[in-house]
Design a protein around this motif. Structure first.
Motif, short mmCIF file in Angstrom:
data_model
loop_
_atom_site.label_atom_id
_atom_site.label_comp_id
_atom_site.label_asym_id
_atom_site.label_seq_id
_atom_site.Cartn_x
_atom_site.Cartn_y
_atom_site.Cartn_z
N LEU A 8 0.81 -1.22 0.00
CA LEU A 8 0.00 0.00 0.00
C LEU A 8 0.84 1.28 0.00
CD1 LEU A 8 -2.81 -1.05 2.52
CD2 LEU A 8 -2.83 -1.18 0.04
N ILE A 9 2.16 1.13 0.08
CA ILE A 9 3.05 2.31 0.11
C ILE A 9 2.98 3.13 -1.19
CG2 ILE A 9 5.47 3.07 0.19
CD1 ILE A 9 4.35 2.40 2.92
N PRO A 10 3.04 2.50 -2.39
CA PRO A 10 3.02 3.31 -3.63
C PRO A 10 1.78 4.20 -3.77
CG PRO A 10 3.78 1.09 -4.11
CD PRO A 10 3.32 1.08 -2.69
N PRO A 11 0.55 3.68 -3.57
CA PRO A 11 -0.60 4.57 -3.69
C PRO A 11 -0.66 5.63 -2.59
CG PRO A 11 -1.31 2.39 -2.99
CD PRO A 11 0.11 2.27 -3.41
N VAL A 12 -0.22 5.28 -1.39
CA VAL A 12 -0.22 6.26 -0.29
C VAL A 12 0.73 7.42 -0.62
CG1 VAL A 12 0.45 6.65 2.12
CG2 VAL A 12 -0.93 4.65 1.52
N VAL A 13 1.92 7.09 -1.13
CA VAL A 13 2.89 8.13 -1.53
C VAL A 13 2.29 9.01 -2.63
CG1 VAL A 13 5.10 8.54 -2.70
CG2 VAL A 13 4.95 6.84 -0.86
N ALA A 14 1.65 8.39 -3.63
CA ALA A 14 1.06 9.14 -4.74
C ALA A 14 -0.03 10.09 -4.24
CB ALA A 14 0.49 8.18 -5.78
N ILE A 15 -0.86 9.60 -3.33
CA ILE A 15 -1.96 10.42 -2.80
C ILE A 15 -1.43 11.59 -1.98
CG2 ILE A 15 -3.87 10.40 -1.15
CD1 ILE A 15 -4.36 7.44 -2.15
N VAL A 16 -0.47 11.32 -1.11
CA VAL A 16 0.10 12.39 -0.28
C VAL A 16 0.77 13.45 -1.15
CG1 VAL A 16 1.88 12.92 1.44
CG2 VAL A 16 0.40 10.94 1.77
N LEU A 17 1.55 13.01 -2.15
CA LEU A 17 2.21 13.95 -3.06
C LEU A 17 1.18 14.79 -3.82
CD1 LEU A 17 5.18 11.95 -4.65
CD2 LEU A 17 5.33 13.99 -3.21
N ALA A 18 0.11 14.15 -4.28
CA ALA A 18 -0.92 14.86 -5.05
C ALA A 18 -1.57 15.95 -4.20
CB ALA A 18 -1.97 13.88 -5.56
N VAL A 30 5.34 9.02 -9.75
CA VAL A 30 6.26 8.68 -8.66
C VAL A 30 5.77 7.41 -7.95
CG1 VAL A 30 7.10 9.39 -6.39
CG2 VAL A 30 7.15 11.01 -8.29
N GLY A 31 4.45 7.32 -7.73
CA GLY A 31 3.89 6.12 -7.12
C GLY A 31 4.13 4.88 -7.96
N ILE A 32 4.01 5.03 -9.28
CA ILE A 32 4.26 3.91 -10.20
C ILE A 32 5.71 3.47 -10.11
CG2 ILE A 32 4.38 3.24 -12.65
CD1 ILE A 32 2.02 5.21 -13.11
N ILE A 33 6.63 4.43 -10.06
CA ILE A 33 8.07 4.10 -9.98
C ILE A 33 8.37 3.34 -8.69
CG2 ILE A 33 10.39 5.09 -9.73
CD1 ILE A 33 9.45 7.37 -11.59
N ILE A 34 7.82 3.82 -7.56
CA ILE A 34 8.05 3.15 -6.27
C ILE A 34 7.50 1.73 -6.31
CG2 ILE A 34 7.45 3.15 -3.82
CD1 ILE A 34 7.46 6.24 -3.98
N GLY A 35 6.28 1.57 -6.86
CA GLY A 35 5.69 0.25 -6.97
C GLY A 35 6.51 -0.68 -7.85
N ALA A 36 7.00 -0.16 -8.96
CA ALA A 36 7.81 -0.96 -9.88
C ALA A 36 9.13 -1.37 -9.24
CB ALA A 36 8.06 -0.19 -11.17
N LEU A 37 9.72 -0.46 -8.45
CA LEU A 37 10.95 -0.80 -7.72
C LEU A 37 10.72 -1.96 -6.76
CD1 LEU A 37 12.34 2.79 -6.97
CD2 LEU A 37 13.55 1.02 -8.26
N PHE A 38 9.60 -1.91 -6.04
CA PHE A 38 9.27 -2.99 -5.11
C PHE A 38 9.05 -4.31 -5.85
CE2 PHE A 38 7.29 -0.06 -1.60
CZ PHE A 38 8.56 0.43 -1.32
N VAL A 39 8.29 -4.25 -6.95
CA VAL A 39 7.97 -5.46 -7.72
C VAL A 39 9.23 -6.09 -8.29
CG1 VAL A 39 6.82 -6.34 -9.80
CG2 VAL A 39 5.61 -4.75 -8.29
N ALA A 40 10.13 -5.23 -8.80
CA ALA A 40 11.34 -5.74 -9.48
C ALA A 40 12.50 -5.97 -8.52
CB ALA A 40 11.76 -4.75 -10.57
N GLY A 41 12.27 -5.80 -7.22
CA GLY A 41 13.35 -6.00 -6.26
C GLY A 41 14.49 -5.00 -6.43
#
Length: 523
Positions: A8-18, A30-41
């Motif tokens: 839930l960190i990527p959407p929370v970051v995106a919402i707070v930034l917005a 930015v939220g997409i990048i954070i999520g992709a970093l987590f997914v791709a290790g």
């Protein structure tokens, strides 16, 4: 990181930034990048691959039908405007809708009448009511709230809607003893967020007050600054246009979209191009609507509507063929911001899904089931709110939670129906509040307002209704212990919710509502 809080960190970051930056595009990315970093290790090449393939490309592919519908709707709106239909309706409204209250109630009523689909609702109500609310000096923030607060809630309590179809399709394979559409209909009576939102809107408008950021936007609107995005192009006024040039195209669009939805749902037999998955619900309207796919049915209906509308306007000689063709790129351009935000929002949802947000929430729910049994509907409501807010998808939320609710309660119990309703109501509430929700994005597009301004101004209103809904779910859970009659349970719980909502409105008015003289605005 799969199935953990990190999902839930990527959407929370995106919402707070917005909310901080007042800028949606970069915040979502930015939220997409954070999520992709987590997914791709945190592998750089894997991260880029995840962003492009699992995020953006998948989002565009999965929503191609909705994008097409948005473009067609944008073209139809441009045609209606060029024909002078909107202008004629504005002239009629100026004569017949005399006050700001009347304009807001008219917006609400139109939103309730267009219950087939939330996207269609947002964009149609916005395009029809913008000239009227502008003339009465109602802010675009208030217009976008009225659009958003009727779109998803009315779809969630209308048995003939794309949302009813989605809920029934999720519930149809569950062991509940009734089919999906019957379950949806029974859940309507306990869908407190949707029902109480309507009470809240009517009360707010009639009591003539606002609070939070909305109050500032309304005060600015009374000074002439409505806060819209649209620039008044040097579009020629078309004196040939009549009110029928707006009403008939919108009516044709509604009819063809409904026909398109039931056609795809197999009302006239299986649809060949859908292959083996095509449903066969010959001449069964309810089942056809339950099994439809709005991403195909809505564009199907809109294409037919567009052809009919162009032919009608040409035969009426209110526009020329060249003018009609100029509306094609104009309608497309009007929808580009909405399509861009929708692409980024869905990409972010894909990241959240890949990180196992559903597994994490499922674990939370099962952990809460032990000692809070009668309070579970209220807990389900809060969990659904948070999940829909963080992921931006109400459909995804009830898709995750309905199977969990089905496992928690006996299907024959009233608490089961209340739990399903709480799940649906929480999904609508979270979706309503979320800046990455597609319906919220469509409401901003319909009202032609900065997206973040719409989100920040409606949040206090949505949270106020959510608070009353939460309390009402606690009360409903307790009432069913003492009242076994289903109808009596429905009436008592809803009546208490309505009284609480009205009481809250009077308290808010006493705190925030200094009535303004609106004589100038209504003159």
């Amino acid at each position: 990181m799969y199935g953990k809080f990190w999902a839930l960190i990527p959407p929370v970051v995106a919402i707070v930034l917005a909310l901080i930056t007042k800028e949606a595009y970069s915040s979502l990315f930015v939220g997409i990048i954070i999520g992709a970093l987590f997914v791709a290790g945190f592998n750089p090449i894997g991260t880029i691959d995840t962003i492009i393939n699992d995020g953006l490309i998948t989002a565009i592919m999965d929503n191609a039908g909705i994008f097409l519908f948005l473009i067609l709707l944008g073209i139809i709106v441009a045609l209606i405007n060029m024909s002078g239909g909107s202008e004629a309706f504005g002239r009629w409204a100026e004569k017949n809708i005399k006050t700001r209250v009347g304009a807001q109630i008219a917006t609400f009523v139109l939103g309730v009448l267009i219950f087939v689909d939330d996207y269609f609702n947002c964009l149609t109500v916005g395009s029809v009511m913008r000239p009227i609310t502008d003339s009465k000096k109602i802010s675009r923030a208030k217009l976008s709230y009225l659009i958003d607060a009727t779109a998803a809630p009315i779809c969630m309590i209308a048995p003939i809607s794309s949302w009813a179809a989605a809920v029934s399709s999720v519930a149809k394979d569950m062991n509940t003893g009734i089919n999906g559409i019957q379950l949806f209909c029974k859940a309507i009576f306990f869908n407190y967020y949707s029902l109480l939102t309507f009470i809240f809107i009517i009360g707010l408008v009639l009591l003539k007050f606002d609070f939070g950021p909305m109050k500032k936007y309304e005060e600015e609107a009374l000074k002439g600054n409505i806060g819209g995005l649209d620039k008044k192009d040097e579009e020629k006024s078309n004196s040939k246009g009549k009110v029928i040039d707006l009403i008939l195209p919108v009516s044709v669009l509604i009819i063809t979209c409904v026909v398109g939805m039931i056609y795809i749902g197999g009302f006239w037999g299986p649809v060949a191009f859908l292959g083996e998955d095509a449903p066969d619900n010959a001449f069964n309207f309810i089942n056809a609507f339950a099994d439809t796919d709005s991403t195909i049915g809505l564009p199907w209906g809109a294409v037919i509507a567009l052809v009919i509308i162009v032919a009608y306007l040409l035969l009426r000689r209110v526009i020329k063929f060249k003018d009609a063709m100029e509306c094609l790129p104009k309608g497309f351009k009007a929808m580009v911001p909405a399509m861009l935000i929708l692409t980024l929002a869905v990409s972010l949802k894909n990241m959240t899904g890949a990180l196992g947000a559903d597994v994490f929430v499922s674990g939370l729910m099962e952990g809460a089931a032990g000692g809070l049994y009668v309070f579970l509907p209220a807990v389900i409501f809060i969990v659904a709110c948070f999940l829909a807010f963080a992921t931006g998808t109400s459909w995804g939320t009830f898709g995750i939670l309905i199977p969990i609710v089905t496992a928690l309660f006996p299907p024959e119990s009233t608490l089961f129906i209340i739990g399903i309703s709480a799940c649906l109501a929480g999904a609508v509430c979270g979706d309503h509040c979320s800046p990455i929700s597609d319906t919220t994005i469509m409401a901003s597009a319909g009202a032609q307002i900065q997206h973040v301004n719409h989100v920040s101004s409606q949040l206090p209103y949505a949270l106020s209704v959510a608070a009353v809904s939460f309390v009402t779910y606690i009360i409903a859970g307790l009432i069913q212990l003492f009242v076994t009659n289903f109808v009596l349970n429905v009436v008592l719980s809803l009546l208490i919710g309505v009284v609480l909502t009205i009481g809250m409105l009077f308290v808010l008015k006493a705190i925030f509502g200094k009535e303004k003289k609106e004589a100038k605005a209504e003159a």
